[in-house]
Structure formats: structure tokens, C-alpha cells
Design an enzyme around this catalytic site. Structure first.
Site, PDB file in Angstrom:
ATOM      1  N   LYS A 106       0.853  -1.194   0.000  1.00 28.11           N
ATOM      2  CA  LYS A 106       0.000   0.000   0.000  1.00 28.11           C
ATOM      3  C   LYS A 106       0.881   1.232   0.000  1.00 28.11           C
ATOM      4  O   LYS A 106       1.991   1.198   0.521  1.00 28.11           O
ATOM      5  CB  LYS A 106      -0.881   0.008   1.262  1.00 28.11           C
ATOM      6  CG  LYS A 106      -2.085   0.900   1.128  1.00 28.11           C
ATOM      7  CD  LYS A 106      -3.199   0.187   0.394  1.00 28.11           C
ATOM      8  CE  LYS A 106      -4.472   0.986   0.362  1.00 28.11           C
ATOM      9  NZ  LYS A 106      -5.629   0.120   0.088  1.00 28.11           N
TER      10      LYS A 106
HETATM   11  N1  GLU Z   1      -7.236   0.368  -2.984  1.00 30.28           N
HETATM   12  C1  GLU Z   1      -8.069  -0.753  -3.232  1.00 30.28           C
HETATM   13  C2  GLU Z   1      -8.133  -1.657  -2.004  1.00 30.28           C
HETATM   14  O1  GLU Z   1      -7.948  -1.227  -0.903  1.00 30.28           O
HETATM   15  C3  GLU Z   1      -7.707  -1.484  -4.517  1.00 30.28           C
HETATM   16  C4  GLU Z   1      -6.357  -2.095  -4.554  1.00 30.28           C
HETATM   17  C5  GLU Z   1      -5.958  -2.637  -5.918  1.00 30.28           C
HETATM   18  O2  GLU Z   1      -6.799  -2.671  -6.811  1.00 30.28           O
HETATM   19  O3  GLU Z   1      -4.800  -3.003  -6.050  1.00 30.28           O
HETATM   20  O4  GLU Z   1      -8.437  -2.814  -2.078  1.00 30.28           O
END
Ligand code: GLU
Length: 475
Positions: A106
Site C-alpha cells: 500500500k
Molecule cells: N485500494 C483498493 C483496495 O484497498 C484497490 C487495490 C488494488 O486494486 O490493487 O483494495
């Protein structure tokens, strides 16, 4: 909402530890899985007009048991290392939970995106992307970001372009990031994916009458009353699909500037347009305005859908929650102590790592599309239509040669002949993943006496899968 409950990261760890204690993991493996492998912090300066502004950004990698690692990039003034690591950890479990072959990661940038012009945001995003790309923290085979709170298709397009400029001969450059606009290598259905996934999760929950009963509910999803927190990308799509396609009545909505309530149900598109033009829910004419919107979390309803930020249900307000079922469309809306209170009260929680996995599931489809350089359905769609037409025409001829006076209706033929395009295939793949995910956790929840809640069941599924993949690596 300030509260003395553990931090977001600690809450994730507590839930993890609770589940891990029920497993017989080899010594040390529990810790290896729990901790974040690395968190990179970058501070960079960008010239904006006649001043230079310094920004702080993070990219945390939780687990590399599968690569690339995957997870969004968040833009918010509240971004910090604890939050980014909690979100990276959740990504690992989320991907394992819905069988998406990635490790968890993240990113975050400490910024209030509303305080900058589009041109400034582009320069800041490109500079942040540059810092991550040069360290392989954005890379199609190692680390693939996506949108999260405060970012959208627009930022992903800038990141993809920045990567291509720095890797001019990489034929797979577009797979370095997902959630891109269609014209920049995106996929149909990615924008709606997380909200759509929440809808599919609820549909699947209601296909399990025993589980519905455990939530002290009955019947189907139709006609249920829901309260929604947040009308961002996830909340908007979840609310829209649930109300227009499943006849769920969204009686309350909590937004930044307060809450609105209408016993008859809100028209989500209408409220959304009101927010677009006025900046908030205040003065929305067709509902009652509630200054302290948070009190709506405690209002009577069948389903509560927190779709905004983490830590909104804490040990302070958990006791007052009256919903039968909570589905965590956001990441981490319930703290660990609040979770215990809800279990005690018999409130069923469909946990974030499963409930909001729709985004990463469709990100996976987008990444595969980018690597295969072809749109899903392009080869087979017309062939499918051709074969269906053959069948319908042949059957219609056969019917004519019998005394039976029957014929396929035009409406049926229209539907039946339609081959699946990219959107239909994406929705089908998403629906399948959400159904299978729920079935895996429901089975554990119902078969083990030591598992009281769906979150622990989801952690058990995820941890076992991650552990199995470590084992096959010889760890
Ligand atoms: N930000 C989104 C989540 O928390 C999507 C992550 C992604 O598609 O890699 O799942």
C-alpha cells in the site's frame, strides 16, 4: 472520531493473532506473516509557483509470498506509516482471501488533494511516482499500485505515463498500475468494481439462509433497510446498485458535513448530484438533515455499510449499534475492541478483507489484460453469437415443422444471442470470486465452534493460504 482504542495497524494485528492462535503454524511463521516486510518513506520537493513544497510519501510492502505485490495509493492529510502498514497487511489477506495471486502492499501521500490545482497534482504525482519507480516500488512484475481514497483513474494514468517515460522499451509498461482509464489501458468495470463487489457479497450472504438467520434477519436482500456511510467511489456504487437493482432501501447516509435520513429511502443518484453541485448533503431537500451524522451509525436498520474511513465504530459507540448486519465496504472501519462488543451483541460483520475485495479482483483482470495485450472477449464474442444464432434458427425451423405453434420471443432471442463483452466477463469473474470467497468463510464460520465471527473465519482462510505458499517456498 478520537478514541483510546488500538491504532488501525494494531487492530489488524489483534484480529490476525486471534485467528492465528487457532492454527497450528510452525514456530515463527506467525510472526513472519504478521509483520510488514518493508516500508519506504520518501520526502521530496516540488516547485509550485515560486515556492518549493516538501511532501512525505510511503510505500509499504507487507508480504512478498507472491509477486507482484498489490495495493492502492492513498492521498490524504492523515496518511501515516501506521495506516499504510495496516492497509498493506489487509491487502495480503484480501488477495489470499479471494485467490488473487499477489502479495500485499500500500502507498500513501500526505496531502490534501483539494488544496491543489490539477496541474500541481500532476507534477506532485509524477514526482512521487518517479521516486517509487526508480526503486522498483512501481513495476509490472514487482509492485502494482491502484487507486484508493483521494486518488482516481486520473492519477493512475499519470503514473502509467511516468513509468513508460522511464522504461521506454518495456512492452508490459501498462501493467505497472491498475485502475487506469479505458483509453490508457484500463478495463471495463474497474471503476464500479469495489461497490459492485459489496453488492455481490450481500447477494451471496442472502443465499445462505442459515447465515441470514444468525444475523437475526429473514428472507432475501429485497426490501432490506440500509444505512450508508460515505458516498465516495465505493459507497456511491454500492448504494446505487443495491437500491436500483436489489430494491434495498437506503434510509440514511452519513457524509463529511452531516447525515441525511428518509424512512422511505434515498435516491442515491439524486443525492450524489446534490453533493456534486453543493459540496455536501446539507440542504438536501428530500430528507431530514442531522448535524452530527455519526449518530446515524446507531440508528435502527437491517444493514449498516461503512464505506468511508477506518475506525468509525469503536469501543465508544459499538454498544449503541442497532444494525443486524454490518458490511465493511471501507478498510478497517471497526476497531478490534469494537469487534468484540459486536460479536457479543450478536451483530454479524462481513469483514473488509472480503467485502471490499472487488477492487483488487478487477485490478487483477486489468493487469492480466495488460500483459496479454488484448481485450477480454475480443476473440470469442462474435463466434459465441454465431453459434447461438445457429441454434435458435435451427430450433425455430424445427418448431415450424411440428404441430406445436411455438416460437422463441424476440426478447429472448436478443438476450440469448448477445455474446459476452468485456464488461459482462469482468462482472462474471467478479461475481464468481465474491461467491467463492464467501462460501469459504461461511463454511468455517458454521463448522467450527471456536470461530464466532466471519472476520476470524476470513483470517483463517487467508493465513492458511499464505502459510501454504510460504511452505512451498521452503520457509
Ligand atoms: N485500494 C483498493 C483496495 O484497498 C484497490 C487495490 C488494488 O486494486 O490493487 O483494495
Amino acid at each position: 472520531m478520537s478514541n483510546n482504542d488500538p491504532s488501525f495497524l494494531r487492530s489488524v494485528e489483534i484480529s490476525f493473532e486471534k485467528a492465528a492462535s487457532l492454527l497450528d503454524l510452525p514456530p515463527g511463521l506467525e510472526e513472519k506473516i504478521r509483520v510488514c516486510n518493508s516500508t519506504y518513506t520518501v520526502r521530496f520537493g516540488v516547485r509550485l509557483g515560486n515556492r518549493i513544497e516538501t511532501f512525505t510519501g510511503y510505500r509499504s510492502v507487507h508480504s512478498e509470498h507472491m509477486e507482484p505485490v498489490k495495493g492502492g495509493i492513498r492521498y490524504s492529510p492523515h496518511v501515516n506509516q501506521d495506516e499504510v502498514e495496516a492497509l498493506a497487511s489487509l491487502m495480503t489477506y484480501k488477495c489470499a482471501m479471494v485467490e488473487v495471486p499477489y502479495g500485499g502492499s500500500k502507498g500513501g501521500l500526505c496531502i490534501d488533494p483539494k488544496a491543489y490545482t490539477t496541474e500541481e497534482l500532476e507534477r506532485i504525482t509524477r514526482r512521487f511516482a518517479y521516486e517509487l519507480i526508480k526503486r522498483d516500488l512501481i513495476n509490472p512484475s514487482q509492485n502494482v499500485p491502484a487507486p484508493d481514497m483521494g486518488t482516481s483513474q486520473r492519477e493512475m494514468a499519470w503514473i502509467a505515463d511516468q513509468y513508460s517515460r522511464m522504461n521506454t522499451t518495456d512492452i508490459n509498461a501498462r501493467a505497472c498500475v491498475t485502475g487506469k482509464p479505458l483509453n490508457a489501458g484500463g478495463i471495463a468495470g474497474r471503476l464500479e468494481a469495489t461497490g459492485r463487489g459489496v453488492q455481490y457479497a450481500l447477494q451471496e450472504f442472502f443465499r445462505h439462509p442459515g447465515d441470514v438467520k444468525r444475523a437475526r434477519l429473514s428472507g432475501s436482500l429485497r426490501g432490506k433497510k440500509a444505512i450508508l456511510q460515505g458516498l465516495g467511489n465505493v459507497g456511491y456504487h454500492a448504494g446505487l446498485f443495491l437500491s436500483t437493482e436489489d430494491e434495498v432501501s437506503i434510509i440514511g447516509l452519513i457524509e463529511r458535513d452531516g447525515g441525511i435520513y428518509n424512512e422511505e429511502g434515498l435516491d442515491i443518484e439524486d443525492v450524489f448530484q446534490h453533493i456534486q453541485t453543493t459540496g455536501g448533503v446539507k440542504n438536501y431537500p428530500k430528507a431530514k438533515f442531522i448535524e452530527n451524522g455519526y449518530t446515524l451509525l446507531e440508528e435502527e436498520c437491517d444493514i449498516l455499510i461503512p464505506a468511508a474511513i477506518e475506525r468509525v465504530i469503536t469501543s465508544e459507540n459499538a454498544n449503541r449499534i442497532k444494525a443486524n448486519l454490518i458490511i465493511e465496504a471501507a478498510n478497517g472501519p471497526i476497531t478490534a475492541p469494537a469487534d468484540d462488543i459486536l460479536i457479543e451483541k450478536g451483530i454479524v460483520v462481513i469483514p473488509d478483507m472480503y467485502a471490499n475485495a472487488g477492487g483488487v479482483i478487477v485490478s487483477y483482470f486489468e493487469w492480466v489484460k495488460n500483459l496479454s495485450h488484448i481485450r477480454f472477449g475480443r476473440m470469442q464474442r462474435r463466434q459465441e453469437e454465431y453459434r447461438s444464432r445457429l441454434l435458435v434458427e435451427e430450433l425455430n425451423d424445427m418448431f415450424q415443422n411440428t404441430t406445436l405453434n411455438v416460437k422463441f420471443s424476440e426478447k429472448f432471442i436478443d438476450h440469448f444471442l448477445q455474446g459476452a463483452g468485456e464488461m459482462e466477463l469482468v462482472r462474471s469473474g467478479l461475481d464468481d470470486s465474491m461467491r467463492l470467497g464467501y462460501q469459504a468463510i461461511s463454511e468455517i464460520w458454521n463448522s467450527r465452534n471456536d470461530v464466532a465471527d466471519l472476520r476470524t473465519a476470513a483470517y483463517l482462510v487467508a493465513i492458511e493460504r499464505v502459510a501454504a505458499s510460504y511452505a512451498s517456498k521452503g520457509l
